[in-house]
Motif scaffolding. Structure first.
Motif, PDB file in Angstrom:
ATOM      1  N   TYR A  33      27.757 -15.277  42.102  1.00 45.36           N
ATOM      2  CA  TYR A  33      28.438 -15.211  40.794  1.00 45.36           C
ATOM      3  C   TYR A  33      27.443 -15.507  39.673  1.00 45.36           C
ATOM      4  CZ  TYR A  33      31.039 -17.174  36.830  1.00 45.36           C
ATOM      5  OH  TYR A  33      31.499 -17.468  35.576  1.00 45.36           O
ATOM      6  N   ILE A 359      36.473 -23.958  43.049  1.00 45.03           N
ATOM      7  CA  ILE A 359      35.179 -23.407  42.593  1.00 45.03           C
ATOM      8  C   ILE A 359      35.311 -21.902  42.346  1.00 45.03           C
ATOM      9  CG2 ILE A 359      32.852 -22.835  43.407  1.00 45.03           C
ATOM     10  CD1 ILE A 359      32.774 -25.661  44.644  1.00 45.03           C
ATOM     11  N   THR A 362      36.792 -21.130  39.028  1.00 48.04           N
ATOM     12  CA  THR A 362      36.020 -21.407  37.812  1.00 48.04           C
ATOM     13  C   THR A 362      35.299 -20.162  37.306  1.00 48.04           C
ATOM     14  OG1 THR A 362      34.024 -22.028  39.039  1.00 48.04           O
ATOM     15  CG2 THR A 362      35.597 -23.777  38.555  1.00 48.04           C
ATOM     16  N   THR A 363      35.318 -19.113  38.136  1.00 47.74           N
ATOM     17  CA  THR A 363      34.616 -17.886  37.735  1.00 47.74           C
ATOM     18  C   THR A 363      35.477 -17.014  36.843  1.00 47.74           C
ATOM     19  OG1 THR A 363      35.456 -16.735  39.672  1.00 47.74           O
ATOM     20  CG2 THR A 363      33.344 -17.873  39.912  1.00 47.74           C
ATOM     21  N   GLU A 364      36.756 -17.317  36.774  1.00 48.33           N
ATOM     22  CA  GLU A 364      37.668 -16.414  36.078  1.00 48.33           C
ATOM     23  C   GLU A 364      38.276 -17.071  34.852  1.00 48.33           C
ATOM     24  OE1 GLU A 364      37.863 -13.374  36.940  1.00 48.33           O
ATOM     25  OE2 GLU A 364      36.916 -13.489  38.917  1.00 48.33           O
ATOM     26  N   LYS A 365      38.414 -16.284  33.849  1.00 46.83           N
ATOM     27  CA  LYS A 365      38.976 -16.783  32.601  1.00 46.83           C
ATOM     28  C   LYS A 365      40.434 -17.234  32.795  1.00 46.83           C
ATOM     29  CE  LYS A 365      40.334 -15.148  28.094  1.00 46.83           C
ATOM     30  NZ  LYS A 365      40.635 -13.922  27.355  1.00 46.83           N
ATOM     31  N   GLU A 367      41.633 -19.507  34.634  1.00 50.62           N
ATOM     32  CA  GLU A 367      42.035 -20.023  35.952  1.00 50.62           C
ATOM     33  C   GLU A 367      41.564 -21.451  36.202  1.00 50.62           C
ATOM     34  OE1 GLU A 367      44.059 -18.394  37.582  1.00 50.62           O
ATOM     35  OE2 GLU A 367      43.835 -16.325  36.939  1.00 50.62           O
ATOM     36  N   MET A 368      40.606 -21.915  35.421  1.00 52.01           N
ATOM     37  CA  MET A 368      40.076 -23.270  35.648  1.00 52.01           C
ATOM     38  C   MET A 368      40.987 -24.278  34.952  1.00 52.01           C
ATOM     39  SD  MET A 368      36.259 -24.607  34.820  1.00 52.01           S
ATOM     40  CE  MET A 368      35.592 -26.098  35.535  1.00 52.01           C
TER      41      MET A 368
ATOM     42  N   PHE B 496      30.369 -30.090  45.729  1.00 52.88           N
ATOM     43  CA  PHE B 496      31.443 -29.311  45.103  1.00 52.88           C
ATOM     44  C   PHE B 496      31.766 -29.848  43.706  1.00 52.88           C
ATOM     45  CE2 PHE B 496      33.781 -27.206  48.942  1.00 52.88           C
ATOM     46  CZ  PHE B 496      32.646 -26.446  49.172  1.00 52.88           C
ATOM     47  N   ILE B 499      29.165 -28.715  41.451  1.00 51.10           N
ATOM     48  CA  ILE B 499      29.354 -27.289  41.138  1.00 51.10           C
ATOM     49  C   ILE B 499      30.487 -27.114  40.126  1.00 51.10           C
ATOM     50  CG2 ILE B 499      30.080 -25.063  42.091  1.00 51.10           C
ATOM     51  CD1 ILE B 499      28.610 -25.757  44.659  1.00 51.10           C
ATOM     52  N   VAL B 500      31.583 -27.860  40.339  1.00 53.94           N
ATOM     53  CA  VAL B 500      32.726 -27.739  39.415  1.00 53.94           C
ATOM     54  C   VAL B 500      32.305 -28.166  38.010  1.00 53.94           C
ATOM     55  CG1 VAL B 500      35.010 -28.662  38.850  1.00 53.94           C
ATOM     56  CG2 VAL B 500      34.521 -27.931  41.176  1.00 53.94           C
ATOM     57  N   SER B 503      30.035 -25.548  36.723  1.00 55.89           N
ATOM     58  CA  SER B 503      30.760 -24.310  36.436  1.00 55.89           C
ATOM     59  C   SER B 503      31.622 -24.447  35.180  1.00 55.89           C
ATOM     60  CB  SER B 503      31.639 -23.920  37.625  1.00 55.89           C
ATOM     61  OG  SER B 503      32.639 -24.888  37.800  1.00 55.89           O
ATOM     62  N   ARG B 504      31.980 -25.671  34.846  1.00 50.74           N
ATOM     63  CA  ARG B 504      32.733 -25.878  33.604  1.00 50.74           C
ATOM     64  C   ARG B 504      31.859 -25.510  32.412  1.00 50.74           C
ATOM     65  NH1 ARG B 504      36.923 -28.040  31.044  1.00 50.74           N
ATOM     66  NH2 ARG B 504      36.524 -29.314  29.204  1.00 50.74           N
ATOM     67  N   TYR B 507      31.579 -21.875  32.394  1.00 50.93           N
ATOM     68  CA  TYR B 507      32.885 -21.345  31.974  1.00 50.93           C
ATOM     69  C   TYR B 507      33.013 -21.405  30.452  1.00 50.93           C
ATOM     70  CZ  TYR B 507      38.023 -20.900  31.933  1.00 50.93           C
ATOM     71  OH  TYR B 507      39.314 -20.501  31.701  1.00 50.93           O
ATOM     72  N   LYS B 510      30.806 -18.981  28.771  1.00 46.92           N
ATOM     73  CA  LYS B 510      31.253 -17.597  28.952  1.00 46.92           C
ATOM     74  C   LYS B 510      32.515 -17.306  28.117  1.00 46.92           C
ATOM     75  CE  LYS B 510      32.516 -14.385  32.648  1.00 46.92           C
ATOM     76  NZ  LYS B 510      32.880 -14.282  34.062  1.00 46.92           N
ATOM     77  N   PHE B 511      33.451 -18.203  28.207  1.00 53.75           N
ATOM     78  CA  PHE B 511      34.700 -18.026  27.456  1.00 53.75           C
ATOM     79  C   PHE B 511      34.737 -19.092  26.379  1.00 53.75           C
ATOM     80  CE2 PHE B 511      35.455 -17.255  32.052  1.00 53.75           C
ATOM     81  CZ  PHE B 511      35.506 -15.866  32.024  1.00 53.75           C
ATOM     82  N   GLU B 524      40.674 -18.722  22.001  1.00 54.83           N
ATOM     83  CA  GLU B 524      39.676 -18.404  22.997  1.00 54.83           C
ATOM     84  C   GLU B 524      39.044 -17.075  22.651  1.00 54.83           C
ATOM     85  OE1 GLU B 524      41.234 -18.575  26.863  1.00 54.83           O
ATOM     86  OE2 GLU B 524      41.192 -20.765  26.880  1.00 54.83           O
ATOM     87  N   GLU B 529      34.761  -9.974  28.972  1.00 54.89           N
ATOM     88  CA  GLU B 529      35.650  -9.290  29.900  1.00 54.89           C
ATOM     89  C   GLU B 529      36.831  -8.671  29.193  1.00 54.89           C
ATOM     90  OE1 GLU B 529      37.079 -11.069  33.346  1.00 54.89           O
ATOM     91  OE2 GLU B 529      35.129 -11.181  34.312  1.00 54.89           O
TER      92      GLU B 529
END
Lengths: 418, 533
Positions: A33, A359, A362-365, A367-368, B496, B499-500, B503-504, B507, B510-511, B524, B529
């Protein structure tokens, strides 16, 4: 130690082994990802390849108009792709609706093949074979009739396939269009995302392996020619064709930027029937290809066969057998003397499951979220257990059909308005 | 040929069935053909809807209390000749119904042994009854006088008395100022015109039967506190024991056998309490396990009882007798082993209606009839000392709930001037398993050796493991595996979480979120996308 102790030890080994395989896939999927995020979207260099998009449709009047409209709206030169809708023995108003779309879009390469109960109505593979007879594209793309692909989906898929001759097919990502409807669709949304980012992205990252998901994918026409079309006995034609592609030495790539939105089952009954078909289809493909597990020329698909084998037989058997022994032990019917693991370990494994699935989200808008975190925890006790039931049922039905020498019946997933 | 085969198979079937048929008949006739007991009881009906419904049960209990074995048979089931095998017969006639068994009538008319006839007279059955003039009175309050004791204010709907003068020492029925004999004997026939199966009439009949059986030994009275479990109020047991001991009242505890968890500290404390009771002139008796609650086979039950009794003796507790209801004596002797190995016991008061069908009983050497404290209260003595009922009796008194009840019960006992016997000093004996226990006025002897009943406190460890940890296979491997997996899973969870958290950040980049200054609206901004259709 008695025989039940040995069985329990084997079960515990299998369950934990497969758990760790999936942990590795989760991490690999996330690495992929990050890699994809840093790359620019794939672009087509040179002439756009001609793509035949095939849409098998059986009584899809509820969704077909929206699907075809989305296909017509692809960000792809109109003269470089054709849409072939195989209206497969439909008894609803699909034919009229498709005719209207054709009339509204003169000059577009939109073809509708209406079959009757003699030529059609024999499942998705048969419908694809009929459509394929008319397809002119060097690349073949498949979309299910309930899909709404994003504008650039086809462009990304074709670009990937054109750019790399070692690829036999490229698959996109599918998202749940109706995830807000109820708890079941929320479960499915989380399931599909985690499956794609774990099993598809993870396997691609580690072994350049993916399984065609049945929709939103593109493959070379030469492959279909070489394998002689779709196996009409396979109700999981996507898995079947994936194995064929591997055996021809091609790779199947996961391109998550090519997105399609699809409608998922909104009721338990529909979900159960759809998943039973998947299980039966995958068991069919697994048994058909099980010999490759020991074939030295089929090294590439060994992991995939093992992965399916572990999911549908080893893990399932381990879970069911250990549950049965547990309850028999509680009832005093059998006795086991192995110590087992501590409750703390089981709890931490549960936490690991929730975090691992999270996890992928977290890749998708959108969804986190905290609510999704708790839904994952709930899934462990509900949706995952439902999967065990449906898998047991599906495997049982498969062997029942084999004993009675019945061909597996294609169950068409019911669609919902909206 | 076919016919021959059919005949052959028919013969085979008949031969195969023969032992079964024979066995069934033997079983049905077992009671009537087996060796005679001490007495034959013939009754007409149970009369379940009348005041006489407990009569058969009361007679059965009395016979057991008098250590007599009996065969019980209804007049309908009676088979000719059976009566002639007995020297003693009791006829119980609870109704005025006509007797329709000619064999019985014939046998009764030819019978030459001793007979006690109870209830409605049937001269067609026993012609000798005509010599007893019966006076019938309706709705009377009567008193029963026996052995210097009077049991007063007994209501009788239909009183039948023999219109004769009672002899000295006989049990009498007092009606107002008149007095009638409770029973009268003519030759070998004794007639009891009125009998109701309640405690007072039972005691009166007990005196009659005692003399009839020729048992001339004096009776004794004991005191029993039944139904003592490890989870009874053991502090109250101790307090009761202390109180009775201080007042010179010997008593017995009926201990319910517990066959599980006999090594638990709770059981050790229970044994401790029982030892203490023994040291306070208390006697330990064993209850019969309730057949209704014990589903095990008799062999398993027998094993458990052996284990229970052995454990009691091992812990210095010496049960000297049995506490049971009367039904025990009608079970097969080998099925109640080792309970039948006690020489003595107490029969608890039982108001249940006797079971129908032919049956036979066994007996203990020495038995005491349980009576309630109310029966004792309703009895008055002509003397200052209460004296004794004509047969061995045991006052059955529940464990007091509190000090007030205990005091009240003690006062009652004291006011009655009871002469209670110490069960420990009676002649009792049993041999169960490796142990032989004998008691006499000289004390208790176990396997020939006297045992001191002094109480010595023994500390009981509180650190007892109530549930021993089971033994596991592969314990080391699983313990090591558990630690290993916990470590691995712990590391994975940490990874994990990292990673979370990472990834925040990804995230949010990205958004990207645009939050206005008042934090009131959140927008937002999606730049990468397409939105969901």
């Amino acid at each position: 130690m008695n025989v039940f102790d040995y069985i329990m030890v084997i079960n515990i080994f299998l369950i934990w082994s497969l758990l760790f395989v999936n942990i590795v896939l989760i991490v690999a999927g996330y690495v992929y990802y990050l890699k994809v995020e840093q790359q620019k979207p794939p672009e087509i260099s040179g002439e756009y390849p001609f793509v035949s998009i095939m849409v098998p449709a059986h009584n899809e009047g509820v969704v077909i108009v929206k699907t075809v409209a989305a296909l017509l709206a692809f960000d792809y030169p109109e003269d470089r792709y054709e849409i072939i809708v195989i209206n497969d023995n439909s008894s609803d108003n699909s034919a009229e609706l498709l005719k209207e779309i054709q009339d509204d879009n003169p000059g577009r390469n939109l073809f509708v093949i209406n079959t009757d109960n003699i030529t059609g109505g024999k499942g998705k593979s048969n419908a694809l074979n009929i459509g394929y007879q008319q397809a002119k594209g060097e690349f073949i793309a498949i979309y299910d009739a309930d899909n709404t692909p994003e504008h650039k989906a086809l462009r990304y898929l074709a670009a990937e396939l054109k750019a790399d001759d070692s690829l036999g097919a490229v698959i996109g990502k599918f998202r749940t269009r109706n995830k807000e409807v109820n708890l079941l669709t929320r479960f499915i949304n989380i399931e599909t995302l985690s499956f794609q980012w774990m099993a598809q992205a993870g396997r691609w990252q580690l072994m350049k392996l993916c399984t065609i998901p049945g929709t939103n994918f593109i493959l070379r026409r030469t492959i279909i020619e070489a394998i002689g079309g779709w196996d009409e006995k396979a109700v999981a034609e996507d898995t079947e064709i994936s194995f064929r592609i591997y055996l021809m030495g091609y790779k199947i790539k996961f391109q998550p930027k090519a997105v399609t939105w699809e409608q998922e089952p909104q009721t338990l009954g529909v979900w159960f029937r759809q998943r039973t078909r998947w299980v039966k289809g995958n068991v069919y493909v697994l048994i058909k290809n099980i010999g490759y597990l020991v074939d030295k020329d089929a090294r590439k698909i060994r992991f995939d066969i093992f992965y399916f084998l572990s999911t549908y037989f080893l893990l399932l058997t381990a879970l069911v057998v250990s549950d049965i022994i547990f309850f028999m032990n509680m009832a005093g019917l059998v006795s086991t003397s192995i110590q087992g693991f501590s409750n703390l370990l089981w709890f931490t494994a549960f936490v690991m499951f929730v975090l691992g699935v999270f996890i992928a989200l977290t890749t998708e808008k959108g969804e986190m979220t905290v609510s999704n975190f708790f839904i994952i925890a709930l899934m462990y006790f509900t949706y995952c257990q439902m999967w065990i039931i449906v898998t047991v049922y599906g495997v049982f039905q498969y062997f029942k059909d084999r004993i009675k020498k019945q061909d597996s019946k294609w169950y068409k997933t019911e669609r919902f308005q909206g | 040929m076919k016919r021959c085969i059919m005949i052959f198979f028919t013969l085979i079937l008949v031969i195969v069935q023969m032992p079964m048929i024979t066995a069934t008949e033997v079983k049905n006739q077992e009671a009537s053909t087996s060796s005679p007991r001490d007495v034959l009881v013939i009754y007409d009906q149970l009369a379940v809807d009348t005041v006489y419904r407990n009569n058969l049960s009361a007679v059965e209990t009395l016979l057991s209390a008098l250590s007599q074995t009996a065969e019980i048979v209804s007049m309908d089931d009676y088979r000719g000749g059976r009566l002639l095998a007995y020297q003693k017969v009791i006829v119980l006639k609870n109704t005025q119904n006509t007797i329709n068994n000619p064999a019985l009538i014939a046998d009764c008319q030819n019978y030459s042994g001793a007979m006690v006839y109870i209830g409605f007279a049937a001269p067609e059955l026993v012609p000798g009854l005509v010599v007893f003039p019966v006076n019938r009175q309706l709705g009377r309050t009567v008193s029963l006088n026996l052995n210097g004791l009077a049991m007063n204010s007994i209501w009788v709907d239909e009183l039948r008395v023999i219109d004769a003068v009672s002899d000295s020492g006989e049990v009498t029925v007092g009606v107002g100022t008149a007095s009638y004999p409770f029973a009268k004997t003519s030759g070998k026939l004794t007639y009891v015109p009125t009998f109701i199966g309640d405690p007072e009439f039972s005691l009166a009949l007990g005196e009659v039967l005692k003399g009839w059986f020729g048992r001339i030994n004096s009776a004794h009275m004991t005191l029993l506190i039944p139904d003592i479990y490890p989870f009874s109020d053991l502090n109250m047991v101790i307090r009761t024991a202390d109180t009775f001991y201080a007042n010179g009242i010997p008593f017995a505890l009926g201990v319910v056998p517990i066959d599980d968890n006999m090594d638990y500290p709770a059981m050790a404390r229970f044994y401790q309490v029982l030892r203490y009771v023994q040291s306070r002139n208390g006697t330990i008796l064993i209850h019969r396990p309730s057949p209704a609650t014990v589903s095990d086979s008799s062999s398993v039950l027998s094993e458990k009882m052996y284990a229970v009794i052995a454990k009691l003796v091992e812990n210095g507790v010496y049960p000297l007798g049995l506490v049971t209801d009367d039904s025990l004596f009608f079970d097969a002797v080998d099925a109640v082993n080792p309970l039948n190995l006690f020489s003595s016991g107490i029969i608890l008061p039982d108001t249940s209606i006797a079971a129908v069908g032919p049956k036979a009983s066994w007996a203990l050497s020495s038995v005491s009839l349980g009576v309630t404290l109310e029966t004792v209260i309703n009895s008055s003595s002509q003397n200052r000392n209460f004296g004794n009922y004509p047969i061995n009796t045991t006052i059955v008194m529940e464990l007091p709930e509190n000090q007030e009840v205990l005091t009240a019960q003690l006062n009652t006992l004291n006011q009655k001037w009871l002469s209670l016997s110490n069960y420990q000093q009676l002649d009792n004996q049993w041999t169960i398993g490796q142990n032989t226990v004998v008691s006499s006025p000289a004390g208790i002897r176990v396997n020939g050796l006297p045992v001191p009943l002094v109480y010595d406190e023994e500390p009981i460890s509180d650190a007892y493991a109530y549930q021993k940890p089971p033994e596991y296979s592969l314990e080391k491997i699983f313990t090591a595996g558990n630690a290993f997996l916990l470590t691995v899973v712990g590391i994975i969870i940490v990874v994990f979480i990292i990673i979370v958290l990472f990834s925040r950040r990804v995230y949010l980049n990205k958004f990207r979120k645009v939050v206005d200054q008042d934090n009131q609206s959140v927008k937002e901004k999606d730049t990468k996308e397409d939105k969901a259709p």
